[in-house]
Structure formats: structure tokens, C-alpha cells
Design an enzyme around this catalytic site. Structure first.
Site, PDB file in Angstrom:
ATOM      1  N   LEU A 138       0.959  -1.333  -0.058  1.00  0.00           N
ATOM      2  CA  LEU A 138       0.018   0.117   0.160  1.00  0.00           C
ATOM      3  C   LEU A 138       0.891   1.197   0.106  1.00  0.00           C
ATOM      4  CD1 LEU A 138      -3.221   0.548  -0.018  1.00  0.00           C
ATOM      5  CD2 LEU A 138      -2.909   0.964   2.667  1.00  0.00           C
ATOM      6  N   LEU A 236       2.598  -1.150   4.661  1.00  0.00           N
ATOM      7  CA  LEU A 236       2.245   0.242   4.491  1.00  0.00           C
ATOM      8  C   LEU A 236       3.549   1.006   4.259  1.00  0.00           C
ATOM      9  CD1 LEU A 236      -0.342   0.817   7.582  1.00  0.00           C
ATOM     10  CD2 LEU A 236      -0.818   0.215   5.282  1.00  0.00           C
ATOM     11  N   ASP A 237       3.936   1.095   3.091  1.00  0.00           N
ATOM     12  CA  ASP A 237       5.063   1.822   2.447  1.00  0.00           C
ATOM     13  C   ASP A 237       5.310   3.384   2.965  1.00  0.00           C
ATOM     14  OD1 ASP A 237       7.396   1.835   0.748  1.00  0.00           O
ATOM     15  OD2 ASP A 237       6.151   3.478  -0.178  1.00  0.00           O
ATOM     16  N   ALA A 238       6.670   3.593   3.393  1.00  0.00           N
ATOM     17  CA  ALA A 238       6.888   4.932   3.947  1.00  0.00           C
ATOM     18  C   ALA A 238       6.020   5.609   4.709  1.00  0.00           C
ATOM     19  CB  ALA A 238       7.175   5.578   2.749  1.00  0.00           C
ATOM     20  N   VAL A 239       5.299   4.548   5.678  1.00  0.00           N
ATOM     21  CA  VAL A 239       4.051   5.403   6.345  1.00  0.00           C
ATOM     22  C   VAL A 239       4.558   6.406   7.414  1.00  0.00           C
ATOM     23  CG1 VAL A 239       3.777   3.752   8.046  1.00  0.00           C
ATOM     24  CG2 VAL A 239       1.918   4.799   7.254  1.00  0.00           C
TER      25      VAL A 239
END
Length: 586
Positions: A138, A236-239
Site C-alpha cells: 500500500l 504500509l510503505d513509507a508510512v
């Protein structure tokens, strides 16, 4: 007629929304969230603190198109390979972004709702999810400047007109923490005049503005689509960079944590077996906060493990690795760590802050350069360029020692690293190239101009099949690592939440004890971290005198509980009092 009382789910959802959007009518917004997610307000809450994994869980990390066969969709090629070669070795597949994109090998997403035609179709993803757990990315912090949303932003139409975070270029943004050296703001000409959009990573990756609830609703639609296609694990990418407040460091802000809690609430009520993993490549203590109170991430990446373990193996000193693990809290039930040594990105250096000295870090960087690695930098709030990550394949990273350079122990060192990762508390994850011992791809770096391409090799299936079926180091790595995965998956003491206790056996030996949740199996993992033979006495371990002890790796039985064990360079033992049944390789 009085309003019906709110369900428990509605109450919790409104509570999260109140923190994120304190000025909005959050009862109305909660109704929109539930409707968008097709979630019944009366849905019962899932069982808390439930482990959704066990010792059989091992993850494969891969791009959808890492394996290519002529006239075949790469997702189909991947599925066939994993099913035929790895079904006894892994349980989950992390598919890195497989959507249409404009840069960064998938992380500049142009359309979150379609599969890149060059990779395949949604049916391929759904079919893979029938045989393995599938984790999807995501990419929630930003999207492509070539997306329809950004075109709409420039045109002032919906959806997208207010989807992107804007900032005043005269504002004081000096405190902002970023992983890149490019300018933070990008000037954009729009229908409504000149605007400056926020770009944490690159000017092709424009940050989304979650201050607008429409952005949240859009991502709820996207997550629901992924769930419908069989995806159950969400990265959760780079969240950590999600929420921005000028004047702050714009990382790990309270609203970011609250947003993760909200997304988890929705996802686990819709599909209770779902798992959320936060990708937060930041210093260790900050990373740990993403567990929340077992109400944020189910798993967090153990970002400090790759640099510390690689440092231990090239220096021959496991002290820093041991000290770090001793300081790590055991994960609560229902949470655990994701252990990895390599990924599509580089070896992050921020997670070493406070763990390695400047001199030790410089030695590690210079050693990796000697082995063909590249160094990517970031800009500090003071405007100074600082090393951010090492770009190198794991095979090359372990090709020698810091003292003597490349040597004959590359394979032993490589297998030792895999043996450490698989035995530690948590779920192990193998980047696909770590199964093959893929070397640095310098041609790809030259072609793309990006250092990260060094570890993003594309394998033609004919070449890979030949490499795995002939006496090459690729064959040796693949056979040895997959054998270890099978041993690991059968041992209850390797349950991700089983007890772990670090042992003190000097700086050359790294050792720890694991005990199964039912306390029936005890397992001592002891590793020689050096290029010289190392010995220890079994009396240094708390071996139960009435049990038989076997090294699960070599299958050697140790009847003399007071005897001496000598480990060759980088050799390790998994001494267990009981043996789980290992399936034979299919």
C-alpha cells in the site's frame, strides 16, 4: 424516534477520526468510511492478541517480474516457480508494487486499481493467493506525478483536486526529516496558478494530503479492492512520513499512528486473518513505536538486523548484534518482528544510529564499497549529505572480511547469515535474490542510473533453471537455504513468539536460546562469526541432562553434555532436545 445506539465498531472508528479530524462531523465521516469499505457496523471485533502466524511462516519478497519467461505473464511465471520449487519452504509472498508506474521500480504508482499489463492481471494475483498468503504494497504516502489524480490536481477537478500536500516555500521547513537529497518542494503550474507540492522522496513521487478525508476514503476503496483480490497482508510503505505539520520534523507524528490504528480497525474487522506491516526505515527506538499497544502494526521490520548482522560477519565481532538484541523487547502476543537481511532497497543505515560508532559505520561502508557496493545519501535538517543506505547484493556484501577483503568463506558466511535470521524471534523474510546468491547487477545500475538497481536483477527463467541445475554457487545457495527453511518450519521453538534469551559466549560466538510456547522444545543456536575455528564447552549451555541433544543442521547427536564443540569458520549449530518432523523437498 431516538437514534439507535452506536455499535462498538462505530464508537472506535469515531474515536480515531476525532483525533485525526477534530473539526469534522465524524459520525457522518464514520458512516462514509463503513459504506466505502462495505463493512457492517454490527461486525464483531476479532480476537485481540491472536498470533496469526507460527514457525511455518516464511516470506518471499519479490517483484512481480523478477522471473521472466518468453510469452508468459511474469506473475504466472513467478507462481509456477514458487509453487513447484518453494511450496515446502515458504508460506507467504510479498509482491512489491505491481501497478502501472512512472519511476522507482513501482513505487511511483500511477493507478492503484490495475495490474501493470507487463506483469499480468488481477486473476494472477488472486490465483497466487489461493496457494500462498500474499502481501501487497500500500504505497500510501505518495503517488506518481503522472497519475490521473495529479493531472486532475493541476486541472482543478476531482478526484485529485485537493489530494496533494501543498506548502509555502517561504515557510521554515528546516526541521523536516527526509531520506533524500533532492529539494523538498516542487513548483507546479496549475489551472489555479503556481503551487508548491511536497515531495518527500522524488519530484515524481508527490505526497498525498490525508488532511482531506476524501484521500482516506479513496484509500479505503483501494484496500477493499485488494482484500477482494485475495491480499491479506498489507505493507504500509513509507508510512512514517504520512502526516505533515510545518515547523515539525514531519515524521512519526501522532496523526500518523492514529491513521494506522484506523486502517487496522477497518481491515481486521473485514478480514480477521489480515496482517498489517509498517515499513518505517528509521532509528530502532522510533521503529518500535509502530507496534502501538498491539493496536497498530502486527509486524514491524527489524531494520537494524541487516546492517548489524552484516557488520558482525565482516568484522568477526558479534558484540553490537548481541547488545541490540538484548535491548529489544519481546513482542506482545499478536505482534512480532519481520526479520530480513536484504530487500529491493539497500541496507538502511539510519537504524544503526546509536548502535554503531561513526568509525565502525565508516569501516562498514568502506568494506561494502570494496565489495562493489554503492552508497545513497540523505540530507539532514542541517543541510548536510549523510549516508542513508548501502546498495549491494547480499551475496557480494558477505564476500569477505573487513580486515582481509574477499576470501574463501563467502558461502559459509552467507549461510550463517541466513541461519541467524531464521532462528531469531519473528517471521523471516527472504528477498528472492538471497535464495539464488544473485550478484551485484552493475549493468542494470548503468542502464537505470539508480544505485538500488544493483540488487534488482531480472532473471530469465532459462538462465535461472540452468544456474540451479548445474554446479554453480547459485545451486549451492538455493539447495542449502531451502533445506534450512524446511528444518526451521518444523521446530516449535522457532515460533515467532517463542521465548528468546541471548547468551554470553564472547565476541566471536553469537548465541541464543529459544523455547517453544508449550515449553517442550528447547533450542540453542550458536554461530561462529569469524574466519577462524572457535570452540565452546557444552557445559556453557543449560542442556537438560535427561534429554538427547541433536544439531538439526548436521544431524550430529551430542551424548556428552560436557564435551567441547569446535565450529569451523561461520559454522553454526541448532542444538535441540526434540526434533520437529521435516517434510522432504518436493
Amino acid at each position: 424516534m431516538e437514534n439507535a445506539p452506536l455499535s462498538h465498531l462505530e464508537q472506535r472508528l469515531i474515536a480515531h477520526l476525532q483525533v485525526i479530524y477534530p473539526t469534522l462531523d465524524n459520525k457522518v465521516l464514520s458512516e462514509k468510511c463503513l459504506a466505502t469499505f462495505h463493512l457492517d457496523p454490527a461486525t464483531e471485533s476479532p480476537q485481540p492478541h491472536k498470533n496469526l502466524w507460527d514457525q511455518s511462516d516464511i516470506m518471499l519478497i519479490t517483484y512481480a517480474d523478477t522471473l521472466r519467461r518468453k510469452d508468459e505473464a511474469p506473475l504466472e511465471t513467478l507462481h509456477q516457480f514458487v509453487k513447484s520449487k518453494l511450496s515446502d519452504c515458504i508460506s507467504a509472498v510479498h509482491l512489491l508494487p505491481f501497478f502501472p508506474y512512472s519511476s522507482d521500480d513501482g513505487f511511483s504508482v500511477m493507478d492503484y486499481t490495475t495490474v501493470n499489463p507487463s506483469c499480468g492481471k488481477w486473476d494472477h494475483v488472486a490465483n497466487l493467493s489461493k496457494d500462498f498468503k500474499v502481501m501487497g504494497d500500500l504505497v500510501i504516502n505518495h503517488c506518481s506525478s503522472r497519475s490521473l489524480w495529479f493531472e486532475n490536481f493541476k486541472a482543478g477537478v476531482h478526484p485529485g483536486a485537493d489530494f496533494f500536500y501543498e506548502a509555502d516555500p517561504s515557510a521554515d521547513l528546516s526541521a523536516v526529516v527526509r531520506p533524500r537529497t533532492s529539494p523538498l518542494l516542487r513548483e507546479v503550474q496549475t489551472k489555479n496558478g503556481e503551487k508548491h507540492v511536497w515531495c518527500t522522496f522524488s519530484h515524481d513521487q508527490v505526497d498525498l494530503n490525508f488532511e482531506k478525508p476524501e484521500v482516506l476514503l479513496e484509500f479505503l476503496r483501494i484496500i477493499h479492492l485488494y482484500l477482494e483480490k485475495g491480499i491479506r497482508w498489507f505493507r504500509l510503505d513509507a508510512v512514517a512520513f504520512l502526516w505533515k505539520i510545518p515547523g515539525t520534523n514531519c515524521i512519526n507524528l501522532p496523526q500518523t499512528h492514529e491513521m494506522i490504528r484506523l486502517l487496522r480497525l477497518m481491515i481486521e474487522h473485514y478480514a480477521p486473518e489480515s496482517v498489517i506491516i509498517t515499513e518505517t526505515n528509521i532509528p530502532n527506538q522510533e521503529n518500535l513505536t509502530y507496534f502501538g499497544n498491539a493496536n497498530e502494526a502486527h509486524l514491524i521490520y527489524n531494520f537494524s538486523l541487516p546492517p548489524l548482522l552484516i557488520n558482525s560477519l565482516v568484522t568477526g565481532n558479534g558484540s553490537h548484534l548481541k547488545q541490540w538484541l538484548m535491548s529489544m523487547p519481546p513482542a506482545q502476543q499478536g505482534t512480532t518482528y519481520l526479520n530480513f537481511l536484504a530487500s529491493h532497497d539497500g541496507i538502511g543505515l539510519r537504524p544503526t544510529e546509536g548502535l554503531l560508532s561513526e568509525w565502525e559505520l565508516e569501516t562498514l561502508i568502506n568494506t561494502m564499497k570494496r565489495f562493489g557496493g554503492k552508497i545513497s545519501s540523505r540530507t539532514t535538517p542541517e543541510g548536510e549529505a549523510k549516508p542513508y543506505e548501502i546498495n549491494i547484493s547480499l551475496w557480494n556484501a558477505l564476500s569477505g572480511s573487513a580486515q582481509h577483503g574477499p576470501d574463501q568463506w563467502q558461502f559459509a558466511r552467507f549461510l550463517c547469515a541466513a541461519g541467524v535470521m531464521m532462528a531469531l524471534e519473528g517471521v523471516p523474510a527472504f528477498y528472492i535474490h538471497s535464495l539464488f546468491g544473485t550478484e551485484n547487477d552493475l549493468d542494470r545500475v548503468n542502464n537505470t542510473g539508480h544505485f538500488r538497481s544493483i540488487n534488482r536483477h531480472i532473471w530469465d527463467m532459462e538462465d535461472l533453471e540452468h544456474a540451479l541445475n548445474t554446479p554453480t554457487h547459485h545451486q549451492k545457495v538455493f539447495q542449502s537455504v531451502t533445506k534450512l527453511t524446511q528444518i526451521r518450519r518444523a521446530q516449535p521453538a522457532f515460533h515467532p513468539n517463542a521465548t528468546q534469551y541471548i547468551l554470553h559466549m564472547g565476541e566471536n560466538l553469537f548465541a541464543f536460546w529459544r523455547q517453544s510456547l508449550d515449553r517442550r522444545q528447547s533450542l540453542f543456536a550458536v554461530y561462529n562469526m569469524t574466519d577462524q575455528p572457535q570452540s565452546f564447552n557444552l557445559s556453557e549451555l543449560n542442556l537438560i541432562a535427561t534429554d538427547d541433544w541433536t544439531d538439526l543442521v548436521s544431524e550430529q547427536v551430542y551424548e556428552d553434555h560436557l564435551g567441547k564443540v569446535t565450529l569451523m569458520p561461520y559454522q553454526f549449530v541448532w542444538l535441540a532436545n526434540k526434533r520437529g518432523r521435516v517434510k522432504s523437498i518436493s
